[in-house]
Motif scaffolding. Structure first.
Motif, short mmCIF file in Angstrom:
data_model
loop_
_atom_site.label_atom_id
_atom_site.label_comp_id
_atom_site.label_asym_id
_atom_site.label_seq_id
_atom_site.Cartn_x
_atom_site.Cartn_y
_atom_site.Cartn_z
N PRO A 162 0.75 -1.22 0.02
CA PRO A 162 -0.08 -0.01 0.06
C PRO A 162 0.66 1.24 0.12
O PRO A 162 0.55 2.17 -1.01
N PRO A 163 1.79 1.46 0.89
CA PRO A 163 2.55 2.76 0.91
C PRO A 163 3.43 2.79 -0.47
O PRO A 163 3.43 4.14 -1.09
N LEU A 164 3.91 1.49 -1.03
CA LEU A 164 4.51 1.76 -2.36
C LEU A 164 3.40 2.31 -3.36
O LEU A 164 4.06 2.95 -4.43
N THR A 165 2.36 1.86 -3.42
CA THR A 165 1.49 2.24 -4.12
C THR A 165 1.17 3.93 -4.32
O THR A 165 1.29 4.57 -5.35
N SER A 166 1.05 4.31 -2.96
CA SER A 166 0.76 5.71 -2.86
C SER A 166 2.18 6.52 -3.48
O SER A 166 1.92 7.61 -4.04
N GLU A 167 3.41 5.85 -3.25
CA GLU A 167 4.61 6.56 -3.64
C GLU A 167 4.62 6.57 -5.38
O GLU A 167 5.19 7.59 -5.80
N PHE A 168 3.90 5.69 -5.87
CA PHE A 168 4.04 5.47 -7.40
C PHE A 168 3.07 6.63 -7.79
O PHE A 168 3.38 7.36 -8.65
N LEU A 169 1.79 6.77 -7.10
CA LEU A 169 0.96 7.67 -7.36
C LEU A 169 1.54 9.27 -7.36
O LEU A 169 1.14 10.08 -8.16
N THR A 170 2.29 9.43 -6.23
CA THR A 170 3.00 10.63 -6.10
C THR A 170 3.84 10.99 -7.29
O THR A 170 4.14 12.12 -7.91
N ILE A 171 4.78 10.05 -7.73
CA ILE A 171 5.43 10.26 -8.75
C ILE A 171 4.67 10.78 -9.92
O ILE A 171 5.06 11.39 -11.04
N MET A 220 -6.31 -0.31 -8.85
CA MET A 220 -6.89 -1.45 -9.01
C MET A 220 -5.64 -2.78 -9.16
O MET A 220 -6.16 -3.79 -8.69
N LEU A 221 -4.80 -2.41 -10.13
CA LEU A 221 -3.85 -3.37 -10.24
C LEU A 221 -2.92 -3.76 -8.90
O LEU A 221 -2.93 -4.75 -8.59
N MET A 222 -2.70 -2.65 -8.08
CA MET A 222 -2.13 -3.02 -6.94
C MET A 222 -2.79 -3.87 -5.86
O MET A 222 -2.47 -4.51 -5.12
#
Ligand SMILES: Nc1ncnc2c1ncn2[C@@H]1O[C@H](COP(=O)(O)OP(=O)(O)OP(=O)(O)O)[C@@H](O)[C@H]1O
Ligand SMILES: [Mg+2]
Lengths: 240, 243
Positions: A162-171, A220-222
């Protein structure tokens, strides 16, 4: 207000193509920056938790340096200042001669900055897996790298999806900063459509929808990845 | 088999967790280490396979010093099994893979040989029908038996146990102790931190009592339970046996 709505503009040549092009560059920046951030961040996260004081210090210095300078400042430093610090030939290459200088700089700057954040997530994941697991691995004779490879990282990554997902969305969102050094990604294209057609509302509405769709798809993918990698008898994280 | 000589260890500058500890475990011997909480039992047993480094003194296992620079500690550890209070099975691997991973990655056995060994050990700890389950799907007692099998898979010269039953519900303690008793019966060299005095009485050759980082008493188990010499051990025993 005397505004001539014209939603059709979005589907007309060349503007529809511009939006798609912009989205393409936005995705290129985000994905390549993510590859850098994830790889480097993972290595540094491992560094910060190893038994080697030197590696730990390297990890700590990196995080302190990159996390505490605003990303926009970093972008400008890489683009405007960094080439000046290099020997003349190299500086010229970075500014002008390397392939797509602005795009490359944006990718690297975002990647290096986000690596510091990924590093911290990886570190906290490894710490959450626990000292006991590390000792259990060492106790059967595994080397420290083996313990990371076979025990600590597979469990740590599961924890930090979950935190990696939000890091990607931040990028993904921060990729729009690339327009400040002249990369024509989605937001820049949108502005360009406004300048050409004066249909700013339509253009920015379209951009908003495109950004949201990508965000939604990534989430969704994550979530699927989270479910797929969940261990039997445990619960995946659910909503991120 | 295991020999500790004047081992000292500090945490930080001011706290000495092990004070001049010396101890011998002969081949095939079973020794039980007991003592109050915080006395340094876990630390002591983890120094034997180098999971906890020491500040001075020397430890040898089967004639090889673990403090010597040229010793390959990883190789050494693979020849000493260790069982933890909290099992520490690898949660992302099923039971069979937990038992195979060390054989594959450390001993370099073939997948076939490792699977065969795993099946044999699962039979021995009576868990054959759970071979494909994950640790979180097993009871504590079952998990601890898998952990013992994981250690045995490396064909160790000695086994270390750090309170193997103290995280278990009472009704599961015996299934784990039974495995340990049978191991002892087969001549495995064992060092066991435990408060299970029934086990100590039945299988231990010697009992070591620790307090405040010191080995206060090291006696044949009959003598220890008959009449411990130190007042501290007497007090500890009376507390524990009255439970
Ligand atoms: N990493 C550490 N840093 C500082 N102090 C520690 C550390 N690990 C253990 N200690 C201290 O060392 C002492 C001995 O700990 P140890 O775990 O060996 O005791 P123990 O006899 O196994 O106790 P228990 O019966 O509770 O398991 C305790 O006072 C503990 O607080
Ligand atoms: Mg302990």
């Amino acid at each position: 207000m005397n505004y001539n709505w014209d939603w059709g503009i979005l589907f007309r040549d060349p503007y529809a193509g511009w939006i798609l092009d912009g989205l393409g560059w936005t995705l290129v920046i985000s994905l390549l920056a993510w590859v850098i951030a994830f790889t480097l961040g993972s290595i540094l996260g491992v560094f910060r938790t190893t038994s080697s004081p030197v590696l730990r210090a390297i990890g700590t210095c990196y995080v302190e340096l990159f996390r505490n300078i605003p990303i926009l400042v970093q972008l400008f430093l890489w683009y405007f200042v960094f080439p000046e610090l290099l020997p003349d030939d190299w500086g010229r290459w970075v500014k002008r001669d390397m392939p797509a200088p602005a795009l490359t700089t944006a990718i690297v700057a975002l990647g290096l900055y986000t690596a510091s954040r990924v590093c911290e997530q990886v570190r906290s994941g490894i710490e959450a897996v626990g000292v006991g697991q590390r000792q259990a691995g060492r106790a059967i004779g595994m080397t420290e790298p083996q313990v990371y490879r076979y025990i600590l990282l597979p469990n740590a990554y599961r924890i930090i999806i979950p935190p990696l997902t939000s890091e990607f969305l931040t990028i993904f969102k921060q990729s729009s900063l690339a327009l400040t050094i002249g990369v024509v990604e989605l937001t820049a294209m949108t502005r360009q459509i406004e300048e050409y057609t004066f249909q700013g509302f339509e253009a920015f509405t379209a951009a908003t929808i495109v950004y949201s769709l990508v965000t939604f798809t990534v989430m969704m993918l994550m979530r699927i990845l989270d479910k797929r990698t969940a261990l039997p008898g445990t619960f995946s994280h659910g909503a991120t | 088999m295991i020999e500790m000589n004047a081992v000292n260890k500090w945490y930080g500058k001011n706290f000495q967790v092990l004070k001049d500890c010396s101890l011998k475990v002969a081949k095939g011997e079973v020794i039980v280490v007991c003592g109050p909480s915080g006395s340094g039992k876990s630390t002591l047993i983890k120094t034997v396979n180098g999971l906890e480094p020491i500040n001075s003194g020397d430890i040898t296992v089967d004639g090889v010093s673990i403090t010597a620079k040229k010793t390959n500690l990883d190789k050494m550890r693979s020849s000493i099994g260790m069982v933890f209070q909290n099992f520490e099975l690898f949660p992302h691997m099923n039971v069979t893979d937990n038992i195979k991973i060390g054989q594959l990655k450390v001993l370099g056995r073939s997948d076939e040989a490792a699977s065969e060994k795993a099946a044999e050990l699962l039979e021995r700890v009576d868990l054959t029908e759970h071979a494909q389950k994950y640790p979180s799907q097993l009871s504590g007692g079952q998990q601890q038996r898998v952990a013992i099998a994981r250690g045995l898979a490396m064909e160790p010269k000695a086994m270390l146990f750090d309170e193997p039953t103290s995280a278990l519900d009472p009704e599961m303690i015996n299934e784990v102790l039974d495995v340990m008793v049978s191991l002892a019966g087969e001549g495995m060299t064992m060092m066991v931190v435990t408060h299970e005095m029934g086990f100590a009485r039945k299988v231990a050759d010697r009992v070591v009592f620790m307090d405040f980082g010191e080995i206060v008493e090291d006696a044949k188990s009959d003598d220890f339970f008959g009449s411990p010499r130190s007042a501290r051990a007497q007090e500890f025993l009376s507390k524990i046996l009255n439970h």
